[in-house]
Design a protein around this motif. Structure first.
Motif, PDB file in Angstrom:
ATOM      1  N   THR A 394     -35.904  -0.429  73.622  1.00  0.00           N
ATOM      2  CA  THR A 394     -35.635   0.847  74.273  1.00  0.00           C
ATOM      3  C   THR A 394     -36.651   1.123  75.380  1.00  0.00           C
ATOM      4  N   GLU A 395     -37.926   0.884  75.112  1.00  0.00           N
ATOM      5  CA  GLU A 395     -38.962   1.137  76.119  1.00  0.00           C
ATOM      6  C   GLU A 395     -38.834   0.181  77.298  1.00  0.00           C
ATOM      7  N   TYR A 396     -38.522  -1.051  77.031  1.00  0.00           N
ATOM      8  CA  TYR A 396     -38.348  -2.012  78.132  1.00  0.00           C
ATOM      9  C   TYR A 396     -37.133  -1.641  78.975  1.00  0.00           C
ATOM     10  N   GLY A 397     -36.075  -1.208  78.324  1.00  0.00           N
ATOM     11  CA  GLY A 397     -34.884  -0.781  79.062  1.00  0.00           C
ATOM     12  C   GLY A 397     -35.193   0.357  80.022  1.00  0.00           C
ATOM     13  N   ASP A 402     -36.459   2.292  85.623  1.00  0.00           N
ATOM     14  CA  ASP A 402     -37.423   2.967  86.481  1.00  0.00           C
ATOM     15  C   ASP A 402     -37.884   2.057  87.623  1.00  0.00           C
ATOM     16  N   ILE A 403     -38.089   0.791  87.319  1.00  0.00           N
ATOM     17  CA  ILE A 403     -38.522  -0.161  88.345  1.00  0.00           C
ATOM     18  C   ILE A 403     -37.443  -0.319  89.415  1.00  0.00           C
ATOM     19  N   LEU A 404     -36.201  -0.443  88.993  1.00  0.00           N
ATOM     20  CA  LEU A 404     -35.109  -0.549  89.957  1.00  0.00           C
ATOM     21  C   LEU A 404     -34.990   0.719  90.809  1.00  0.00           C
ATOM     22  N   ALA A 405     -35.314   1.851  90.205  1.00  0.00           N
ATOM     23  CA  ALA A 405     -35.205   3.124  90.922  1.00  0.00           C
ATOM     24  C   ALA A 405     -36.335   3.332  91.920  1.00  0.00           C
ATOM     25  N   GLY A 406     -37.368   2.470  91.874  1.00  0.00           N
ATOM     26  CA  GLY A 406     -38.435   2.545  92.866  1.00  0.00           C
ATOM     27  C   GLY A 406     -39.786   2.981  92.355  1.00  0.00           C
ATOM     28  N   ALA A 407     -39.938   3.162  91.045  1.00  0.00           N
ATOM     29  CA  ALA A 407     -41.227   3.572  90.491  1.00  0.00           C
ATOM     30  C   ALA A 407     -42.239   2.426  90.599  1.00  0.00           C
ATOM     31  N   ASP A 408     -43.517   2.796  90.583  1.00  0.00           N
ATOM     32  CA  ASP A 408     -44.576   1.791  90.672  1.00  0.00           C
ATOM     33  C   ASP A 408     -44.560   0.895  89.435  1.00  0.00           C
ATOM     34  N   PRO A 409     -44.390  -0.430  89.602  1.00  0.00           N
ATOM     35  CA  PRO A 409     -44.253  -1.323  88.448  1.00  0.00           C
ATOM     36  C   PRO A 409     -45.411  -1.268  87.464  1.00  0.00           C
ATOM     37  N   LYS A 410     -46.649  -1.286  87.957  1.00  0.00           N
ATOM     38  CA  LYS A 410     -47.790  -1.292  87.038  1.00  0.00           C
ATOM     39  C   LYS A 410     -47.844  -0.001  86.222  1.00  0.00           C
ATOM     40  N   THR A 411     -47.576   1.121  86.869  1.00  0.00           N
ATOM     41  CA  THR A 411     -47.578   2.400  86.163  1.00  0.00           C
ATOM     42  C   THR A 411     -46.492   2.421  85.089  1.00  0.00           C
TER      43      THR A 411
END
Length: 432
Positions: A394-397, A402-411
């Motif tokens: 669930t958390e990885y999903g 979020d990553i696809l939507a443009g959020a900072d990957p490391k965060t």
């Protein structure tokens, strides 16, 4: 995006999350058993909405019941997949589990930890099974399946030739740089809005099943598999961040849509993409439509070799069963090659053994679908064999979206790691 086959094979993370909540409500399960007398035991399956597979399973039950060596009569009860896990959780809390259940492979460690299942003690030899069809936890086998599925990339040979792109093979998959080059050349043809369809409209279990193999191919993982006690330094490692940047880069460069159509395979067949990332469940439909122009290719190698998700629906015996000998006997009987072949053929999936595959022409050596069995043997990685998996999934999903939507990957990855580690700690490291 996902067709009926994939929906059938994999449980959603929403359901998995409900499972975790259910476990929290009922602790680690009850050991009491109220599953009927010794002359009849019950088998539960999720296949109420899958008539072909259900018919094949009923055939095995009928054959066992008619055999002179049957130790009890098996009674089959089928549930719709959407309500199946909730039914199991409720029955476990009430001490009313049946003797035999089917389980989505990645959830087996969770159910074993919750004391829903007991280790299998069967006479069948599992050494020849595809490794991904045997579910283990804490050093013991808890479930075994008749089949698996395999991810792959489908394309038209004519499109690849027009772009000057070679066909990737199991002996020579595309490297990261070759994949970039292939997508650039295909996009330059101007025939598609997006040359690659990665099924980004998918939800639930599709997200870890489809995309964690790329994470693993990049040299990272969902959790540290040495003890399964933490995701820190693994899911948020430099290699994991590299994967996230690569994945979002596919969208930033216009290679994939941030949200694809609902049925990626049909969109591919309708010429909306040059390559579709899908699985063995789509092969027959694609072959029927494209004939010899269809090419089936392995996933891309991002540095640690191509990877695909392993583990599908499997069978186990519950801890509440009052006639364990009969239940184990039935499971052993059901694993005969002809039985495994019958279910795999009905489900359109990869037979679990070579002996069963030999009875299914498409999967026999030289058969049109045998390549998927090769992919499974060479590339399959089990989703982490830990009771924490439903929460991790669930958390990885969420992180993928979020990553696809443009959020900072490391965060995003740090946030996922914090939640996962807190869940593991709060459950005492999920010790048996």
């Amino acid at each position: 995006m996902m067709n009926k086959r994939f929906t059938k094979v994999l449980v959603t993370s929403i359901t998995a999350a409900a499972l975790v909540a259910g476990l929290g409500a009922c602790g680690k399960g009850s050991a009491s058993a109220t599953t009927g007398g010794s002359n009849e035991i019950t088998l539960w399956t999720h296949n109420a909405g899958n008539p072909d597979e259900l018919k094949a399973i009923q055939g095995i039950v009928d054959s066992y019941n008619a055999s002179s060596s049957a130790k009890a009569k098996i009674k089959l009860q089928a549930f719709p997949q959407d309500s199946y896990n909730d039914s199991v959780v409720s029955a476990a809390a009430a001490g009313k589990l049946p003797c035999i259940v089917d389980i989505d492979g990645p959830n087996v460690p969770n159910w074993a930890w919750a004391k829903y299942l007991q280790p299998l003690k069967i006479s069948a030899d599992l050494s020849g099974n595809l490794p991904s069809t045997v579910a283990k936890w804490d050093g013991q086998t808890y479930a075994v399946g008749y089949y698996d599925v395999a991810l792959a990339m489908l394309a038209r040979a004519s499109d690849l030739k027009a772009a000057g792109v070679r066909v990737a093979t199991i002996d020579k998959p595309w490297t990261k740089s070759e994949f970039q080059d292939a997508l650039s050349k295909l996009k330059a043809l101007g025939k598609w809005d997006y040359p690659l369809d990665m099924g980004t409209a998918g939800t639930g279990e599709w997200l870890p099943y489809a995309y964690s193999p790329f994470l693993q191919s990049a040299g990272a993982d969902l959790v540290n598999r040495e003890g399964f006690k933490t995701a820190d330094g693994t899911l948020n490692s430099d290699k994991a961040v590299d994967w996230a940047n690569w994945f979002r880069g596919l969208a930033d460069q216009g290679f994939i849509a941030k949200k694809s159509g609902k049925d990626s395979t049909q969109d591919f067949l309708n010429k909306k993409s040059a390559i579709v990332y899908t699985g063995s469940w789509s092969a027959d439909k694609a072959k029927a439509a494209l004939g010899d122009d269809l090419v089936v290719m392995p996933s891309v190698d991002l540095g640690a070799g191509p990877k695909i998700g392993g583990g599908s629906w499997q069978w186990g015996v519950t801890s509440q069963c009052q006639n364990t000998d009969a239940a184990m006997d039935y499971v052993s009987y059901s694993l005969k090659p002809e039985n495994v072949a019958a279910v795999a053929k009905a489900a359109g999936t990869i037979p679990a053994t070579d002996a069963a595959a030999a009875l299914v022409p498409a999967y026999a050596p030289g058969g049109a679908d045998h390549v998927f069995m090769d992919f499974s043997r060479k590339y399959a990685v089990m989703r982490p064999e830990t009771p924490a998996y439903p929460f991790i999934a669930t958390e990885y999903g969420k992180a993928v979206q979020d990553i696809l939507a443009g959020a900072d990957p490391k965060t995003v990855l740090d946030k996922a790691v914090k939640a996962i580690d807190a869940n593991i700690k709060s459950n005492g490291d999920y010790k048996n």
